[in-house]
Design a protein around this motif. Structure first.
Motif, PDB file in Angstrom:
ATOM      1  N   PRO A  94       0.827  -1.208   0.000  1.00 10.12           N
ATOM      2  CA  PRO A  94       0.000   0.000   0.000  1.00 10.12           C
ATOM      3  C   PRO A  94       0.866   1.264   0.000  1.00 10.12           C
ATOM      4  CG  PRO A  94      -0.871  -1.603   1.555  1.00 10.12           C
ATOM      5  CD  PRO A  94       0.454  -2.147   1.083  1.00 10.12           C
ATOM      6  N   GLY A  95       0.510   2.205  -0.833  1.00 13.75           N
ATOM      7  CA  GLY A  95       1.256   3.457  -0.926  1.00 13.75           C
ATOM      8  C   GLY A  95       2.237   3.505  -2.082  1.00 13.75           C
ATOM      9  N   THR A  96       2.506   2.350  -2.695  1.00 11.23           N
ATOM     10  CA  THR A  96       3.407   2.340  -3.845  1.00 11.23           C
ATOM     11  C   THR A  96       2.691   2.931  -5.048  1.00 11.23           C
ATOM     12  OG1 THR A  96       4.560   0.363  -3.051  1.00 11.23           O
ATOM     13  CG2 THR A  96       4.792   0.900  -5.384  1.00 11.23           C
ATOM     14  N   ARG A  97       3.290   3.956  -5.639  1.00 11.66           N
ATOM     15  CA  ARG A  97       2.662   4.646  -6.774  1.00 11.66           C
ATOM     16  C   ARG A  97       3.426   4.457  -8.077  1.00 11.66           C
ATOM     17  NH1 ARG A  97       2.416  10.480  -4.309  1.00 11.66           N
ATOM     18  NH2 ARG A  97       4.371   9.764  -3.378  1.00 11.66           N
ATOM     19  N   ALA A  98       4.667   4.024  -7.977  1.00 10.12           N
ATOM     20  CA  ALA A  98       5.501   3.794  -9.161  1.00 10.12           C
ATOM     21  C   ALA A  98       6.690   2.962  -8.725  1.00 10.12           C
ATOM     22  CB  ALA A  98       5.962   5.119  -9.764  1.00 10.12           C
ATOM     23  N   LEU A  99       7.376   2.383  -9.707  1.00 13.37           N
ATOM     24  CA  LEU A  99       8.558   1.582  -9.426  1.00 13.37           C
ATOM     25  C   LEU A  99       9.751   2.122 -10.192  1.00 13.37           C
ATOM     26  CD1 LEU A  99       7.149  -2.062  -9.708  1.00 13.37           C
ATOM     27  CD2 LEU A  99       7.454  -0.702  -7.625  1.00 13.37           C
ATOM     28  N   ALA A 100      10.932   1.870  -9.652  1.00 15.92           N
ATOM     29  CA  ALA A 100      12.174   2.190 -10.353  1.00 15.92           C
ATOM     30  C   ALA A 100      13.123   1.019 -10.183  1.00 15.92           C
ATOM     31  CB  ALA A 100      12.809   3.465  -9.797  1.00 15.92           C
ATOM     32  N   THR A 101      13.828   0.688 -11.248  1.00 18.57           N
ATOM     33  CA  THR A 101      14.805  -0.383 -11.148  1.00 18.57           C
ATOM     34  C   THR A 101      16.114   0.162 -10.596  1.00 18.57           C
ATOM     35  OG1 THR A 101      15.835  -0.140 -13.341  1.00 18.57           O
ATOM     36  CG2 THR A 101      13.768  -1.392 -13.211  1.00 18.57           C
ATOM     37  N   ALA A 102      16.894  -0.722 -10.025  1.00 11.15           N
ATOM     38  CA  ALA A 102      18.241  -0.383  -9.549  1.00 11.15           C
ATOM     39  C   ALA A 102      19.232  -1.142 -10.412  1.00 11.15           C
ATOM     40  CB  ALA A 102      18.403  -0.765  -8.080  1.00 11.15           C
ATOM     41  N   GLY A 103      20.002  -0.420 -11.203  1.00  8.63           N
ATOM     42  CA  GLY A 103      20.955  -1.067 -12.088  1.00  8.63           C
ATOM     43  C   GLY A 103      21.978  -1.901 -11.350  1.00  8.63           C
ATOM     44  N   HIS A 104      22.440  -1.399 -10.220  1.00 12.25           N
ATOM     45  CA  HIS A 104      23.414  -2.125  -9.401  1.00 12.25           C
ATOM     46  C   HIS A 104      22.828  -3.453  -8.949  1.00 12.25           C
ATOM     47  CE1 HIS A 104      26.124  -3.134  -6.120  1.00 12.25           C
ATOM     48  NE2 HIS A 104      26.934  -2.156  -6.474  1.00 12.25           N
ATOM     49  N   SER A 105      21.569  -3.430  -8.535  1.00  3.39           N
ATOM     50  CA  SER A 105      20.920  -4.644  -8.044  1.00  3.39           C
ATOM     51  C   SER A 105      20.681  -5.637  -9.170  1.00  3.39           C
ATOM     52  CB  SER A 105      19.600  -4.290  -7.359  1.00  3.39           C
ATOM     53  OG  SER A 105      19.819  -3.444  -6.252  1.00  3.39           O
ATOM     54  N   ILE A 106      20.269  -5.148 -10.333  1.00  5.23           N
ATOM     55  CA  ILE A 106      20.099  -6.041 -11.480  1.00  5.23           C
ATOM     56  C   ILE A 106      21.430  -6.679 -11.831  1.00  5.23           C
ATOM     57  CG2 ILE A 106      19.634  -6.118 -13.965  1.00  5.23           C
ATOM     58  CD1 ILE A 106      17.434  -4.035 -13.495  1.00  5.23           C
ATOM     59  N   ALA A 107      22.482  -5.880 -11.856  1.00  7.49           N
ATOM     60  CA  ALA A 107      23.814  -6.417 -12.161  1.00  7.49           C
ATOM     61  C   ALA A 107      24.205  -7.501 -11.162  1.00  7.49           C
ATOM     62  CB  ALA A 107      24.843  -5.292 -12.157  1.00  7.49           C
ATOM     63  N   SER A 108      23.996  -7.242  -9.893  1.00 10.03           N
ATOM     64  CA  SER A 108      24.359  -8.217  -8.865  1.00 10.03           C
ATOM     65  C   SER A 108      23.581  -9.508  -9.026  1.00 10.03           C
ATOM     66  CB  SER A 108      24.104  -7.629  -7.473  1.00 10.03           C
ATOM     67  OG  SER A 108      24.943  -6.525  -7.226  1.00 10.03           O
ATOM     68  N   SER A 109      22.285  -9.385  -9.347  1.00 12.41           N
ATOM     69  CA  SER A 109      21.455 -10.584  -9.478  1.00 12.41           C
ATOM     70  C   SER A 109      21.859 -11.420 -10.688  1.00 12.41           C
ATOM     71  CB  SER A 109      19.984 -10.191  -9.578  1.00 12.41           C
ATOM     72  OG  SER A 109      19.701  -9.545 -10.803  1.00 12.41           O
ATOM     73  N   LEU A 110      22.512 -10.798 -11.661  1.00 11.89           N
ATOM     74  CA  LEU A 110      22.934 -11.500 -12.875  1.00 11.89           C
ATOM     75  C   LEU A 110      24.409 -11.880 -12.870  1.00 11.89           C
ATOM     76  CD1 LEU A 110      21.038  -9.300 -15.486  1.00 11.89           C
ATOM     77  CD2 LEU A 110      20.396 -11.589 -14.700  1.00 11.89           C
ATOM     78  N   GLY A 111      25.103 -11.533 -11.788  1.00 15.11           N
ATOM     79  CA  GLY A 111      26.511 -11.898 -11.678  1.00 15.11           C
ATOM     80  C   GLY A 111      27.470 -10.924 -12.339  1.00 15.11           C
ATOM     81  N   TYR A 112      27.031  -9.685 -12.531  1.00 19.43           N
ATOM     82  CA  TYR A 112      27.868  -8.651 -13.137  1.00 19.43           C
ATOM     83  C   TYR A 112      28.236  -7.592 -12.108  1.00 19.43           C
ATOM     84  CZ  TYR A 112      26.714 -10.317 -17.864  1.00 19.43           C
ATOM     85  OH  TYR A 112      26.579 -11.076 -18.999  1.00 19.43           O
ATOM     86  N   GLN A 113      29.304  -6.856 -12.399  1.00 22.28           N
ATOM     87  CA  GLN A 113      29.610  -5.661 -11.638  1.00 22.28           C
ATOM     88  C   GLN A 113      28.679  -4.545 -12.083  1.00 22.28           C
ATOM     89  OE1 GLN A 113      31.979  -5.329  -9.076  1.00 22.28           O
ATOM     90  NE2 GLN A 113      32.003  -7.568  -9.287  1.00 22.28           N
ATOM     91  N   ASP A 114      28.443  -3.588 -11.218  1.00 21.34           N
ATOM     92  CA  ASP A 114      27.578  -2.468 -11.552  1.00 21.34           C
ATOM     93  C   ASP A 114      28.080  -1.768 -12.815  1.00 21.34           C
ATOM     94  OD1 ASP A 114      25.582  -0.528 -11.350  1.00 21.34           O
ATOM     95  OD2 ASP A 114      26.807   0.766 -10.067  1.00 21.34           O
ATOM     96  N   GLY A 115      27.157  -1.513 -13.736  1.00 16.61           N
ATOM     97  CA  GLY A 115      27.512  -0.789 -14.941  1.00 16.61           C
ATOM     98  C   GLY A 115      28.078  -1.633 -16.063  1.00 16.61           C
TER      99      GLY A 115
END
Length: 264
Positions: free
Chosen positions: A46-67
């Motif tokens: 409740p209260g969430t109005r939009a989402l934003a991705t975190a590139g650093h987090s996506i990279a970490s989840s895929l086994g990459y360094q940020d960027g």
């Protein structure tokens, strides 16, 4: 083929809604996500109005360094996030992948209506051209793309006179707004005086900041005129801290806690 939920008209409406959230009296908080299940989980809070991705987090989840996530893989990742919710989704597109306009065009194609793009303290003229290309790509696609233009003035300002760093952040921020950026993202750990100076220099409801341990509370940032606060990789770190603590407890003879919710 464009799906109904990501048709140009639908995306335009979402982009307009997202921009309006930045201009509203209440500060916009976006809790960053990194995959479909984190997107679904946060979207249902409740209260969430939009989402934003975190590139650093996506990279970490895929086994990459940020960027360092390849563009095709990043587009695939953010497409899955956009498909997981009907809320507006803004993506972290790192430094624009060498062609910010084309990168934004591809992001729009998978349902993204806004983005962070980093200047990485490249020459100002080059950075301005990059931000302008991102905005124009949205216009060409019929979407009022919400560009949260990021300046790394403070992130890369170690050892410099703080006043010079502040002045450069403001100069760059104003330049990005002039070519159509909706807001200016200035990451860093700031006291009230610095936030106040950034808002005065960049504009009321034009500054976007990151919440990190020790940051000012959202309510105070709202009073100071900040438009948006996001949390970058820290949301994933909170989740992974809970996972590690749970694993440690289980391996030391504990049991799973009560109250676990099925969020998938």
């Amino acid at each position: 083929m464009t799906t109904p939920s990501s048709s140009p008209a639908s995306l335009s409406a979402k982009a307009t809604e997202f921009l309006n959230l930045h201009r509203a009296p209440e500060i916009l908080q976006v809790v960053n996500v990194w995959d479909a299940i984190s997107a679904k989980t946060i979207a249902d809070v409740p209260g969430t109005r939009a989402l934003a991705t975190a590139g650093h987090s996506i990279a970490s989840s895929l086994g990459y360094q940020d960027g360092t996530v390849p563009l095709d893989l990043m587009i695939d990742s953010i497409s899955r996030i956009a498909a997981a919710t009907e809320l507006p989704v803004s993506a972290d597109l790192d430094g624009g992948y060498g062609n910010a306009g084309e990168t934004v065009r591809r992001a729009i194609g998978v349902g993204i209506i806004g983005a962070n793009i980093e200047d990485r303290m490249e020459p100002l003229a080059d950075s301005v051209a990059k931000m302008e290309a991102a905005v124009k790509a949205g216009e060409a696609e019929g979407v009022p793309f919400v560009l949260n233009a990021r300046t790394d003035a403070f992130v890369r300002g170690a050892g410099r006179d703080p006043k010079e760093v502040l002045a450069e952040a403001i100069e760059r921020g104003r330049a990005y707004l002039e070519v159509g950026a909706s807001t200016v993202f200035v990451p860093g750990l700031f006291d009230e005086d610095t936030v106040r100076a950034l808002v005065e220099g960049i504009g009321q409801k034009r500054l976007s900041v990151i919440g990190i341990p020790g940051s000012l509370a959202p309510a105070r940032l709202q009073e100071l005129g900040v438009a948006r606060i996001s949390y970058g990789p820290f949301t994933q770190r909170v989740a992974l801290t809970a996972l590690a603590d749970t694993a440690a407890d289980l391996l030391n003879g504990g049991v799973l806690p009560e109250g676990i919710r099925a969020l998938n």
